[in-house]
Motif scaffolding. Sequence first.
Motif: not given
Length: 199
Positions: A1-7, A9-13, A102-109, A111-117
């Motif tokens: 598991m990529n712990f940084e990736h999950l962190l 996502q949790v920061a965004f949540i 800023r907000i979507f930028g908290l996510l892994p790149d 996912q951030a790009a997907d939600l911004i789009a």
Amino acid sequence: MNFEHLLKQVAFIHEIDKVKYILRKTKLFNSERNENDAEHSWHLAIMAIILAEYANEPVDILKVVKMLLIHDVVEIDAGDIFLYDTAVNHTNTEAELKATQRIFGLLPDEQAADLIAVWEEFESGKTMEAKFARAMDRLEPLLQNISNRGGTWKEFGVSYEKVLEKKSVIQKGSDQLWEFARELINESVKNGILISAAK
């Protein structure tokens, strides 16, 4: 598991929990309590699922639901601007674009790009999914105001003509729902809960 990736996502949540504290001008159905952005987004997503058959063209309902669940996340930073505000433009694009980064930028790149789009697609209002999602966004407050005998229309002196103008966006997503909404708006005038500026 990529712990940084999950962190990330949790920061965004954690961050989007703030959406629950953003109060809108509209009140809940038959209520004196203001709706918050989280309640609004949830309600629109359910409405889209229930009313998808009325879209002018078939829509990818998952994309519509994604749009509706994230469309107001930017208001954490940019704030909620009342649709009928006469001093501030409802389209607060510059502040909102900054907020998306800023907000979507908290996510892994990715996912951030997907939600911004998805957010940008909703804002542009060009695809059928965006048009239908925006129709839901205009229909819900209309139903709320009618349930509250005029609600924000009465509170802020909004005219029949202004309601008709702002709500006409519904037609781009659904001719049938616009016909229904227009009938409700006209009935609101007959029932004295919406006043024409022409009078």
